[in-house]
Design a protein around this motif. Structure first.
Motif, PDB file in Angstrom:
ATOM      1  N   ALA A  10      -7.918  -3.777  -7.290  1.00  0.00           N
ATOM      2  CA  ALA A  10      -8.401  -2.585  -6.603  1.00  0.00           C
ATOM      3  C   ALA A  10      -7.836  -1.325  -7.235  1.00  0.00           C
ATOM      4  CB  ALA A  10      -8.014  -2.642  -5.133  1.00  0.00           C
ATOM      5  N   LYS A  11      -6.563  -1.384  -7.598  1.00  0.00           N
ATOM      6  CA  LYS A  11      -5.909  -0.161  -8.033  1.00  0.00           C
ATOM      7  C   LYS A  11      -4.675  -0.518  -8.854  1.00  0.00           C
ATOM      8  CE  LYS A  11      -5.110   4.114  -5.473  1.00  0.00           C
ATOM      9  NZ  LYS A  11      -4.849   4.697  -4.162  1.00  0.00           N
ATOM     10  N   ASN A  71      -1.325   0.871  -9.273  1.00  0.00           N
ATOM     11  CA  ASN A  71      -0.500   1.918  -8.656  1.00  0.00           C
ATOM     12  C   ASN A  71       0.389   2.596  -9.686  1.00  0.00           C
ATOM     13  OD1 ASN A  71      -1.657   1.199  -6.275  1.00  0.00           O
ATOM     14  ND2 ASN A  71       0.111   0.114  -5.468  1.00  0.00           N
ATOM     15  N   ARG A 122      -1.344  -8.978   2.891  1.00  0.00           N
ATOM     16  CA  ARG A 122      -1.941  -8.862   4.220  1.00  0.00           C
ATOM     17  C   ARG A 122      -3.375  -9.342   4.121  1.00  0.00           C
ATOM     18  NH1 ARG A 122      -0.903  -3.875   6.881  1.00  0.00           N
ATOM     19  NH2 ARG A 122      -2.990  -3.872   7.695  1.00  0.00           N
ATOM     20  N   GLU A 126      -6.256  -8.042   4.284  1.00  0.00           N
ATOM     21  CA  GLU A 126      -7.263  -7.327   3.511  1.00  0.00           C
ATOM     22  C   GLU A 126      -6.827  -6.917   2.107  1.00  0.00           C
ATOM     23  OE1 GLU A 126      -5.411  -6.325   6.075  1.00  0.00           O
ATOM     24  OE2 GLU A 126      -5.654  -4.216   6.506  1.00  0.00           O
ATOM     25  N   GLN A 128      -2.541  -3.385  -7.167  1.00  0.00           N
ATOM     26  CA  GLN A 128      -3.022  -3.660  -5.814  1.00  0.00           C
ATOM     27  C   GLN A 128      -4.344  -4.426  -5.887  1.00  0.00           C
ATOM     28  OE1 GLN A 128      -3.079  -0.148  -3.241  1.00  0.00           O
ATOM     29  NE2 GLN A 128      -4.961  -0.940  -2.386  1.00  0.00           N
ATOM     30  N   ARG A 154     -14.676  -4.207   4.116  1.00  0.00           N
ATOM     31  CA  ARG A 154     -16.095  -3.900   4.286  1.00  0.00           C
ATOM     32  C   ARG A 154     -16.926  -4.498   3.158  1.00  0.00           C
ATOM     33  NH1 ARG A 154     -16.704   2.252   4.765  1.00  0.00           N
ATOM     34  NH2 ARG A 154     -14.598   2.384   4.024  1.00  0.00           N
ATOM     35  N   ALA A 169      -0.454   8.215  -3.215  1.00  0.00           N
ATOM     36  CA  ALA A 169      -1.591   7.295  -3.074  1.00  0.00           C
ATOM     37  C   ALA A 169      -2.881   7.893  -3.614  1.00  0.00           C
ATOM     38  CB  ALA A 169      -1.778   6.912  -1.608  1.00  0.00           C
ATOM     39  N   LEU A 170      -3.063   9.193  -3.431  1.00  0.00           N
ATOM     40  CA  LEU A 170      -4.341   9.801  -3.795  1.00  0.00           C
ATOM     41  C   LEU A 170      -4.258  10.613  -5.080  1.00  0.00           C
ATOM     42  CD1 LEU A 170      -5.378  10.966  -0.201  1.00  0.00           C
ATOM     43  CD2 LEU A 170      -6.041   8.878  -1.397  1.00  0.00           C
ATOM     44  N   SER A 213     -12.654   4.277  -0.123  1.00  0.00           N
ATOM     45  CA  SER A 213     -12.326   3.226   0.850  1.00  0.00           C
ATOM     46  C   SER A 213     -11.100   2.418   0.421  1.00  0.00           C
ATOM     47  CB  SER A 213     -13.526   2.322   1.073  1.00  0.00           C
ATOM     48  OG  SER A 213     -13.904   1.712  -0.139  1.00  0.00           O
ATOM     49  N   ILE A 214     -10.980   2.163  -0.882  1.00  0.00           N
ATOM     50  CA  ILE A 214      -9.863   1.335  -1.345  1.00  0.00           C
ATOM     51  C   ILE A 214      -8.532   2.067  -1.155  1.00  0.00           C
ATOM     52  CG2 ILE A 214      -9.691   1.972  -3.806  1.00  0.00           C
ATOM     53  CD1 ILE A 214      -9.940  -1.573  -2.367  1.00  0.00           C
ATOM     54  N   ASP A 215      -8.581   3.394  -1.121  1.00  0.00           N
ATOM     55  CA  ASP A 215      -7.354   4.163  -0.925  1.00  0.00           C
ATOM     56  C   ASP A 215      -6.782   3.965   0.477  1.00  0.00           C
ATOM     57  OD1 ASP A 215      -7.346   5.352  -3.501  1.00  0.00           O
ATOM     58  OD2 ASP A 215      -8.918   6.724  -2.855  1.00  0.00           O
ATOM     59  N   PHE A 216      -7.641   3.674   1.454  1.00  0.00           N
ATOM     60  CA  PHE A 216      -7.136   3.479   2.811  1.00  0.00           C
ATOM     61  C   PHE A 216      -6.183   2.286   2.864  1.00  0.00           C
ATOM     62  CE2 PHE A 216     -11.149   5.793   3.979  1.00  0.00           C
ATOM     63  CZ  PHE A 216     -10.501   6.941   4.408  1.00  0.00           C
ATOM     64  N   LEU A 217      -6.538   1.240   2.132  1.00  0.00           N
ATOM     65  CA  LEU A 217      -5.652   0.070   2.076  1.00  0.00           C
ATOM     66  C   LEU A 217      -4.328   0.452   1.415  1.00  0.00           C
ATOM     67  CD1 LEU A 217      -5.138  -2.982   2.314  1.00  0.00           C
ATOM     68  CD2 LEU A 217      -6.355  -3.286   0.161  1.00  0.00           C
ATOM     69  N   ASP A 218      -4.434   1.220   0.332  1.00  0.00           N
ATOM     70  CA  ASP A 218      -3.232   1.665  -0.373  1.00  0.00           C
ATOM     71  C   ASP A 218      -2.346   2.503   0.554  1.00  0.00           C
ATOM     72  OD1 ASP A 218      -1.471   2.128  -2.434  1.00  0.00           O
ATOM     73  OD2 ASP A 218      -2.666   3.689  -3.395  1.00  0.00           O
ATOM     74  N   VAL A 266      -2.162   2.393   3.791  1.00  0.00           N
ATOM     75  CA  VAL A 266      -1.538   1.501   4.786  1.00  0.00           C
ATOM     76  C   VAL A 266      -0.312   0.807   4.176  1.00  0.00           C
ATOM     77  CG1 VAL A 266      -1.863  -0.671   6.054  1.00  0.00           C
ATOM     78  CG2 VAL A 266      -3.570   1.136   6.231  1.00  0.00           C
ATOM     79  N   ARG A 293       1.519   1.788   1.685  1.00  0.00           N
ATOM     80  CA  ARG A 293       2.596   2.756   1.410  1.00  0.00           C
ATOM     81  C   ARG A 293       3.272   3.235   2.686  1.00  0.00           C
ATOM     82  NH1 ARG A 293       2.261   4.955  -4.027  1.00  0.00           N
ATOM     83  NH2 ARG A 293       0.434   4.084  -5.056  1.00  0.00           N
TER      84      ARG A 293
END
Lengths: 158, 132
Positions: A71-72, A74, A98, A100, A121, A129, B17-18, B39-44, B46, B48
């Motif tokens: 996903a990312k 970091n 976790r 998700e 990540q 979703r 995060a952003l 949307s994927i940033d919301f998981l990140d 959480v 953090r």
């Protein structure tokens, strides 16, 4: 063709850590173009190898029920290069899991010398979703990859 | 931890995060609209926040995905239903949803997620932990 950047597992602890190796050879296609006369492994491919090591670690932690996708990134730092003839070793630890998503940290070394670190990540598509868009078939951990892993298990040294 | 300390830590978390500049972080800044969160940033975020504040954020608690996903009980014709609004209020007692209630379009739900809302959530969580 599968995009596999791991040749061997050297150590593995389910749900915790994995160490893999990739042996770099001048026969690798990508080295002819990166760069002509100066063959070094592109850093994004090094990250891909680390992500694959981490992705399998994460996937196995939930018994491959999830579609685990990168996903990312970091963080990623590179302090050295990887050249043909060297053994790359990825040491990866699962630091957060976790439903998700998950995070791994990893270090990569070339012939025993650290050349980079990263934190990666993953998103678990069935629990986000995105699950609605990508359907039931687990295209990440396909039968082919699982067969390869089974083969790796069966040929692993005791 | 004071509310200001929480805000400062939340701001630092969002900068990381952003990948935004500190001066872009304001209380009223919307995570998606102003800070470019995907949307994927919301998981990140959480992950953090859990790490930064030493708390556990259960799935769907901060970002209620059942509503985002358009569960037909909660969302109809692009509008959040009465049941959906009730659920939002129950799940997010720390949020100020005043204006949103008047015109609860799903497409505007993202706008309620501001830097201030995240700080209020953390304050609420830390108070819960202290009480527990």
């Amino acid at each position: 063709m599968r995009w596999i950047w791991i040749d061997r597992f050297l150590a593995y602890e389910k749900g915790k850590s994995a160490t893999t190796a990739k042996y770099l050879s001048l026969a690798e296609d990508f080295l002819t173009a990166h760069f002509p006369g100066y063959p070094v492994m592109p850093a994004p491919l090094i990250l891909e190898g680390m992500a694959q090591t981490g992705g399998i670690l994460v996937g196995d932690a939930t018994d491959f029920r999830e579609k685990v996708v990168l996903a990312k990134i970091n963080k990623a730092t590179f302090t050295g290069e990887a050249v043909a003839g060297q053994e790359l070793v990825y040491k990866v630890e699962l630091i957060s899991l976790r439903s998700e998503g998950s995070i791994i940290t990893g270090e990569v070394s070339a012939d025993g010398i650290s050349i980079g670190q990263a934190e990666i990540q993953f998103a678990h598509l069935d629990n986000t979703r995105a699950g609605q868009m990508f359907g039931e078939t687990n295209f990440v951990f396909t039968g082919e990859l699982k067969r390869m892993l089974a083969q790796a298990h069966s040929t692993a040294k005791p | 931890m004071t509310k200001d300390e929480i805000y400062q830590k939340v701001a630092g978390t969002l900068v990381e995060a952003l990948n935004v500049d500190e001066d872009e972080i304001k209380k009223e800044a919307k995570l998606q609209g102003d800070l470019g969160a995907e949307s994927i940033d919301f998981l990140d975020i959480v992950f953090r926040l859990e790490r930064e504040f030493g708390i556990k954020i259960p799935r769907g608690e901060l970002f209620p995905e059942s509503i985002f996903q358009g569960d037909p009980d909660l969302v109809q014709d692009g509008m959040i239903t009465e049941k959906g609004l009730k659920e939002l209020h129950e799940r997010m007692p720390y949020a100020e949803l005043g204006d949103f209630d008047k015109n609860p379009e799903l497409s505007h739900l993202g706008d309620i997620f501001t830097v201030d809302l995240i700080s209020r959530y953390i304050d609420y969580k830390l108070n819960q932990t202290t009480k527990a």
